[in-house]
Design an enzyme around this catalytic site. Structure first.
Site, PDB file in Angstrom:
ATOM      1  N   ARG A  23      17.145  15.212-124.816  1.00 23.55           N
ATOM      2  CA  ARG A  23      18.054  14.670-125.624  1.00 23.55           C
ATOM      3  C   ARG A  23      19.769  14.906-124.768  1.00 23.55           C
ATOM      4  NH1 ARG A  23      19.169  11.369-130.298  1.00 23.55           N
ATOM      5  NH2 ARG A  23      20.927  11.608-129.813  1.00 23.55           N
TER       6      ARG A  23
ATOM      7  N   GLU B 150      11.468  14.804-128.343  1.00 21.97           N
ATOM      8  CA  GLU B 150      12.608  13.855-127.577  1.00 21.97           C
ATOM      9  C   GLU B 150      13.433  14.643-127.032  1.00 21.97           C
ATOM     10  OE1 GLU B 150      15.840  10.895-129.120  1.00 21.97           O
ATOM     11  OE2 GLU B 150      14.615  12.173-130.412  1.00 21.97           O
TER      12      GLU B 150
ATOM     13  N   ARG C 115      19.732  14.548-134.886  1.00 26.30           N
ATOM     14  CA  ARG C 115      20.442  14.593-133.439  1.00 26.30           C
ATOM     15  C   ARG C 115      21.285  15.220-132.842  1.00 26.30           C
ATOM     16  NH1 ARG C 115      17.783  10.169-135.525  1.00 26.30           N
ATOM     17  NH2 ARG C 115      17.163   8.237-134.535  1.00 26.30           N
TER      18      ARG C 115
ATOM     19  N   GLU D 145      15.107   6.664-123.222  1.00 25.02           N
ATOM     20  CA  GLU D 145      16.347   6.005-123.552  1.00 25.02           C
ATOM     21  C   GLU D 145      17.424   5.376-122.827  1.00 25.02           C
ATOM     22  OE1 GLU D 145      16.437   7.053-128.290  1.00 25.02           O
ATOM     23  OE2 GLU D 145      14.528   6.667-128.614  1.00 25.02           O
TER      24      GLU D 145
ATOM     25  N   ASP E 281      14.104   4.072 -90.700  1.00 24.60           N
ATOM     26  CA  ASP E 281      15.245   5.015 -90.460  1.00 24.60           C
ATOM     27  C   ASP E 281      15.537   6.534 -91.759  1.00 24.60           C
ATOM     28  OD1 ASP E 281      16.594   7.503 -89.254  1.00 24.60           O
ATOM     29  OD2 ASP E 281      18.585   5.589 -88.678  1.00 24.60           O
TER      30      ASP E 281
ATOM     31  N   GLU F  80      21.685  -0.371-125.444  1.00 27.32           N
ATOM     32  CA  GLU F  80      20.626   0.619-125.248  1.00 27.32           C
ATOM     33  C   GLU F  80      19.488  -0.378-125.274  1.00 27.32           C
ATOM     34  OE1 GLU F  80      17.871   3.695-127.728  1.00 27.32           O
ATOM     35  OE2 GLU F  80      19.834   3.439-127.307  1.00 27.32           O
TER      36      GLU F  80
ATOM     37  N   GLU G 198      20.875   4.756-122.184  1.00 30.17           N
ATOM     38  CA  GLU G 198      21.923   3.554-122.585  1.00 30.17           C
ATOM     39  C   GLU G 198      22.612   3.605-122.155  1.00 30.17           C
ATOM     40  OE1 GLU G 198      21.791   6.110-126.592  1.00 30.17           O
ATOM     41  OE2 GLU G 198      23.409   7.126-125.161  1.00 30.17           O
TER      42      GLU G 198
ATOM     43  N   HIS H 117      17.694   9.646-123.747  1.00 32.64           N
ATOM     44  CA  HIS H 117      16.547  11.079-124.568  1.00 32.64           C
ATOM     45  C   HIS H 117      15.649   9.776-124.114  1.00 32.64           C
ATOM     46  CE1 HIS H 117      19.863   9.261-127.446  1.00 32.64           C
ATOM     47  NE2 HIS H 117      20.638  10.542-126.611  1.00 32.64           N
TER      48      HIS H 117
ATOM     49  N   GLU I 289      25.117   0.024-129.185  1.00 31.99           N
ATOM     50  CA  GLU I 289      25.124   1.134-129.142  1.00 31.99           C
ATOM     51  C   GLU I 289      26.531   1.269-129.964  1.00 31.99           C
ATOM     52  OE1 GLU I 289      24.331   4.065-129.521  1.00 31.99           O
ATOM     53  OE2 GLU I 289      22.291   4.190-129.281  1.00 31.99           O
TER      54      GLU I 289
END
Length: 474
Positions: free
Chosen positions: A361, A359, A340, A129, A51, A220, A131, A269, A212
């Site tokens: 992030r 990457e 980062r 990645e 449904d 992580e 977390e 990330h 982490e």
């Protein structure tokens, strides 16, 4: 895997039930379970009815009949059921056999098909990645006359004076003090290792796990990259295992981006690359971060469309509690190698030509992986198609800590949207890259925005407990 191989797997493992699953717009799995005696080859041809009107954002009650079409490449034996159960991911079809254009998994597959038709490459690879926090207790309530939340963890910095342990054992994780400590500070080695063991048994290739940065049990676990839809399937399996192993240990896991005030939040990330057959297309030795012009254009597409993209990669009001400066959150729409503090980072440590990747992030795990990965790919492909040069547009590279720049130096750096509503505004103004090749439809975008606007309004119109601290004595 052929249908016959699936049927053989059912027989060889004495499977008693087959669990057919699909994913809604929010990225949550739903399931219908059939006794294995009711599953045969025709089940994989005709599908399993359900449904659609009971799933938010799908269909009205007057068009409620929908069909789950099993994907035989996605089967795994459920590690948590008392009765042997085989789980199968499904696409959603209409009763007349057409792919449903609001089905997240079908959208992911259409994005992969567009890549192949584009002539750019044959496969896009993704590695998230994701977390999460592991808490010992979570309580919350939101009503007319009260609103609160409370979480607790034996590791938490606020528990240095707690007596309920039968004598406080110390070794609490300080705020921003949780990155890869050993026991006894890290109390969650065994629960993470059990999660990894179960993941491996279910077919995931896990590369590593660790504590982490944040206090109170942030973790992580990284699993191996794969193609777009397969990685989204793997992420759904990953979250299912994390949630259920935590429950077996008498704990609770959450992928909520910002469950704690004053410490790092949980991101997702996402590493990406494109191959043509076995040839990596993002590598160019000697160029900036060894990135090819095609990879730079891909970055250009990601950053150019980022405000709209974030409505799909960070689709919760809580997402924007994480996206603030000072908590390793990538709020700056720039690129950099190894940095980062940038929204797009190019990993440079121990990278081979086939491992060359970018990457992104900014995303978090409130995102539906099928929708968010598809949107990222489409943004990158648009950058390649239009040859968007991120350097020419002022997106970098920025190889310094952006958080330490002066206000004057930061003026020219674009930031992520500040709220979910701002991201939705950006999506409404810039979604043509998503409708390329019919991957997303305008109807899907309109429906998605309406659902998310309602979520934002639901939060904005409720009284926040901190408002009592600020304003009660006025």
């Amino acid at each position: 895997m052929s249908v016959q191989n699936v049927l053989n797997k059912i027989a060889e493992n004495n499977i008693q039930f087959v669990d057919f699953r699909f994913v809604d717009l929010a990225g949550r799995a739903h399931h219908i379970t059939l006794p294995s005696t009711e599953v045969d080859a025709e089940t994989f041809v005709n599908g399993v009815a359900f449904d659609g009107s009971s799933i938010e954002g799908f269909r009205g009650i007057e068009q409620s009949d929908m069909v789950m079409m099993p994907d035989t490449e996605s089967v795994f034996i459920d590690p948590f059921t008392d009765h042997p159960t085989l789980n199968v991911m499904c696409n959603i079809h209409t009763p007349d056999g057409e792919r449903y254009d609001r089905d997240p998994r079908s959208i992911a597959q259409k994005a992969e098909e567009l890549l192949q038709k584009s002539g750019v490459g044959t496969s896009a690879f993704f590695a998230p990645e994701s977390e999460f926090f592991i808490f010992d207790d979570v309580r919350y309530e939101s009503g007319m006359n009260k609103s609160y939340y409370e979480v607790d963890s034996e590791e938490a910095a606020w528990n240095t004076g707690r007596k309920e342990e039968g004598g406080n054992l110390g070794f609490k994780v300080g705020v921003k003090g949780g990155y890869v400590p050993v026991a006894p500070t890290d109390t969650q080695q065994d629960i993470r290792s059990e999660m990894v063991r179960v993941m491996q048994e279910a077919g995931l290739r896990v590369e590593r796990h660790h504590h982490e940065v944040a206090t109170a049990g942030q973790a992580e676990i990284n699993f191996r990259f794969s193609t777009l839809t397969k990685t989204a399937d793997n992420l759904m399996l990953y979250k299912y295992i994390v949630h259920n192993v935590a429950r077996q240990y008498g704990k609770v896991a959450t992928f909520m981006p910002k469950p704690l005030f004053g410490d790092n939040g949980s991101g997702m990330h996402v590493h990406m690359s494109i191959f043509n057959g076995d040839e990596p297309l993002f590598y160019d030795k000697g160029a900036y971060a060894n990135l090819s012009p095609l990879a730079m254009n891909y970055i250009g597409g990601i950053l150019y469309h980022a405000p709209a993209l974030i409505a799909l990669t960070n689709p919760s009001t809580n997402s924007f509690k994480r996206l603030v400066p000072g908590y390793e959150a990538p709020v700056n729409l720039v690129f950099s190698k190894g940095n980062r503090s940038a929204a797009v980072r190019i990993p440079i440590a121990a990278v081979t030509p086939k491992g060359c990747r970018i990457e992104f992030r900014t995303p978090d795990s409130t995102a539906n992986p099928y929708l968010s990965f598809a949107a990222m790919l489409l943004a990158g492909l648009d950058g390649i198609k239009r040859k968007i040069d991120p350097t020419a547009l002022g997106y970098g590279p920025f190889d310094t800590n952006i958080y330490e720049l002066s206000d004057e130096e930061k003026k020219e750096i674009r930031s992520v949207p500040g709220t979910l509503d701002e991201a939705l505004d950006a999506l409404e103004a810039d979604y043509e890259f998503l409708t390329e090749g019919g991957v997303f439809t305008a109807d899907f975008i309109e429906n998605y925005v309406a659902i998310k606007r309602n979520e934002a309004k639901a939060v904005a119109t409720r009284i926040h407990p901190h408002e009592y601290s600020l304003y009660f004595g006025c």
